[in-house]
Design an enzyme around this catalytic site. Structure first.
Site, PDB file in Angstrom:
ATOM      1  N   GLU A 114      20.440   7.358  27.085  1.00 17.05           N
ATOM      2  CA  GLU A 114      21.443   7.934  26.171  1.00 17.05           C
ATOM      3  C   GLU A 114      21.113   9.361  25.729  1.00 17.05           C
ATOM      4  O   GLU A 114      21.181   9.677  24.535  1.00 17.05           O
ATOM      5  CB  GLU A 114      21.612   7.029  24.938  1.00 17.05           C
ATOM      6  CG  GLU A 114      22.013   5.604  25.291  1.00 17.05           C
ATOM      7  CD  GLU A 114      22.174   4.697  24.080  1.00 17.05           C
ATOM      8  OE1 GLU A 114      21.843   5.125  22.962  1.00 17.05           O
ATOM      9  OE2 GLU A 114      22.626   3.553  24.264  1.00 17.05           O
ATOM     10  N   GLU A 148      23.902  -3.179  31.189  1.00 12.63           N
ATOM     11  CA  GLU A 148      23.927  -3.876  29.890  1.00 12.63           C
ATOM     12  C   GLU A 148      25.292  -4.513  29.661  1.00 12.63           C
ATOM     13  O   GLU A 148      25.833  -4.470  28.555  1.00 12.63           O
ATOM     14  CB  GLU A 148      23.611  -2.882  28.760  1.00 12.63           C
ATOM     15  CG  GLU A 148      22.304  -2.137  28.947  1.00 12.63           C
ATOM     16  CD  GLU A 148      21.914  -1.253  27.768  1.00 12.63           C
ATOM     17  OE1 GLU A 148      22.545  -1.356  26.700  1.00 12.63           O
ATOM     18  OE2 GLU A 148      20.970  -0.459  27.924  1.00 12.63           O
TER      19      GLU A 148
HETATM   20  C1  XIL Z   1      19.897  -3.277  21.371  1.00 13.58           C
HETATM   21  C2  XIL Z   1      19.168  -4.610  21.224  1.00 13.58           C
HETATM   22  O1  XIL Z   1      19.789  -5.578  22.031  1.00 13.58           O
HETATM   23  C3  XIL Z   1      19.190  -5.037  19.787  1.00 13.58           C
HETATM   24  O2  XIL Z   1      18.425  -6.223  19.610  1.00 13.58           O
HETATM   25  C4  XIL Z   1      18.621  -3.933  18.896  1.00 13.58           C
HETATM   26  O3  XIL Z   1      18.758  -4.292  17.545  1.00 13.58           O
HETATM   27  C5  XIL Z   1      19.363  -2.640  19.140  1.00 13.58           C
HETATM   28  O4  XIL Z   1      19.321  -2.313  20.523  1.00 13.58           O
HETATM   29  N1  XIL Z   1      22.070   0.258  24.302  1.00 13.58           N
HETATM   30  C6  XIL Z   1      20.772   0.105  24.711  1.00 13.58           C
HETATM   31  C7  XIL Z   1      19.985  -1.065  24.259  1.00 13.58           C
HETATM   32  O5  XIL Z   1      20.307   0.891  25.546  1.00 13.58           O
HETATM   33  O6  XIL Z   1      18.629  -0.760  24.123  1.00 13.58           O
HETATM   34  C8  XIL Z   1      20.512  -1.623  22.971  1.00 13.58           C
HETATM   35  O7  XIL Z   1      19.799  -2.817  22.685  1.00 13.58           O
HETATM   36  C9  XIL Z   1      21.997  -1.852  23.067  1.00 13.58           C
HETATM   37  C10 XIL Z   1      22.722  -0.561  23.312  1.00 13.58           C
END
Ligand code: XIL
Length: 341
Positions: free
Chosen positions: A148, A254
């Site tokens: 990001e 994701e």
């Molecule tokens: C999220 C986790 O799943 C949560 O448990 C944590 O509280 C916040 O982060 N984008 C990403 C991930 O790259 O690392 C994030 O994961 C979700 C959004």
């Protein structure tokens, strides 16, 4: 007559689509797929039901938090805390699942001591990456090196790393990763790439620029936190094509499909779940069009709705995954599975 034919074809179509859902037997997704099928979870969510589901359907694990900087090095003086990450690596290995490392450099989930660090940030970044990759060199063969780094308009996101090291922090991170484990597949990972063309173009420019500087960037992770209404499938197809045509692997890294993106629903209806099924079907169908050598795989961000990040993080009811709160397959599972067949 014509109207009757039209009406009955609509009925038949409708009946077929319902039928598919009803007869959607649970089969292993990883066995049906020709590319890796991953899921994210962490030790905190690990339970027997999740474990059973993961083992049956998935062959790649992304630890959702355990490899982030804050998890690994919560205190500046103290040693690295490897226990949770080590356990997850052990779990994945016991299931013969590969592990995707997430993530080395990000603007969030950094240790609380990071802003006050008095040493040299470049050395810190390099030594962090070296420590993590050296430890897991035998077990983790792919990494989201930078997560990001871009805004939706394509500019660089403000982050502690950008402020301390300038735009070159991205190169420094990839270089450190490539040096620490030359065999590892290195990814740039971001969200909204499916429908923010300026962000996607910037990600492509960034990765091509790294390649010109000698870094073998393997691919781009499209996070794919999407919703019922978006992205438009044509838009998604175009974005995906841009990535592999530029010579980068594509990871849907994701994936979840929110059924309550605006947070205004108090209940989730069967219609929502059917629409979600269709969305998963479309998303996987788009992924199937990627030439095999560019398919890194599809990873869902969680196994079942019980362990999804969406409700807690956005403070709303939601149900973005393939399995429900009790790890039973949802219509979404059928959509995903039907696209694989
Ligand atoms: C999220 C986790 O799943 C949560 O448990 C944590 O509280 C916040 O982060 N984008 C990403 C991930 O790259 O690392 C994030 O994961 C979700 C959004």
């Amino acid at each position: 007559m014509r109207l009757f034919v039209l009406f009955s074809s609509v009925l038949i179509l409708w009946a077929c689509s319902k039928e598919r859902v009803k007869n959607c037997e649970e089969e292993s997704l990883k066995d049906l797929a020709t590319y890796p099928i991953g899921a994210a979870f962490d030790l905190d969510e690990y339970n027997p039901a999740l474990a059973d589901k993961f083992r049956f359907h998935f062959n790649r694990l992304t630890p959702s938090n355990a490899l982030k900087f804050r998890s690994l090095k919560p205190s500046r003086q103290g040693h690295y805390q490897w226990q949770k990450a080590d356990s997850l690596v052990g779990i994945a290995k016991s299931y013969h699942a590969r592990i995707h490392g997430h993530t080395l450099v990000w603007h969030r989930q950094n240790p609380s001591w990071l802003p006050d660090y008095k040493g040299d940030y470049k050395t810190l970044l390099q030594s962090h990456i070296d420590s993590v990759l050296s430890r897991y060199r035998n077990d983790i063969h792919s990494w989201d090196v930078v997560n990001e780094a871009l805004n939706d308009d394509g500019s660089l996101r403000s982050s502690i790393w950008l402020r301390k090291l300038g735009a070159d922090y991205i190169y420094l991170a990839f270089k450190a990763a490539a040096d620490a484990d030359p065999g590892s597949e290195l990814f740039y990972n971001d969200y909204n790439l499916a429908f923010a063309p300026k962000k996607l173009d910037a990600a492509l420019a960034l990765c091509s620029g790294l390649r010109k500087r000698g870094i073998d960037v393997a691919g781009i992770g499209m996070q794919m936190h999407v919703g019922l209404g978006f992205p438009d499938i044509q838009e998604l197809t175009t974005a995906v094509e841009k990535i592999w045509k530029a010579g980068f692997k594509v990871h849907f890294s994701e994936l979840d499909v929110s059924v309550n993106i605006y947070g205004n629903k108090k209940v989730i209806s069967n219609e929502d779940l059917d629409e979600q099924r269709e969305k998963f079907y479309q998303v996987v169908s788009v992924y199937n069009q990627v030439p095999r050598q560019y398919q890194f795989g599809i990873t869902t961000w969680g196994v079942g709705d019980a362990d999804s990040w969406l409700p807690a993080f956005f403070d709303r009811i939601d149900a973005g995954l393939l399995f429900d709160e009790a790890y039973r397959p949802k219509p979404a599972y059928c959509g995903f599975k039907n696209a694989l067949q």
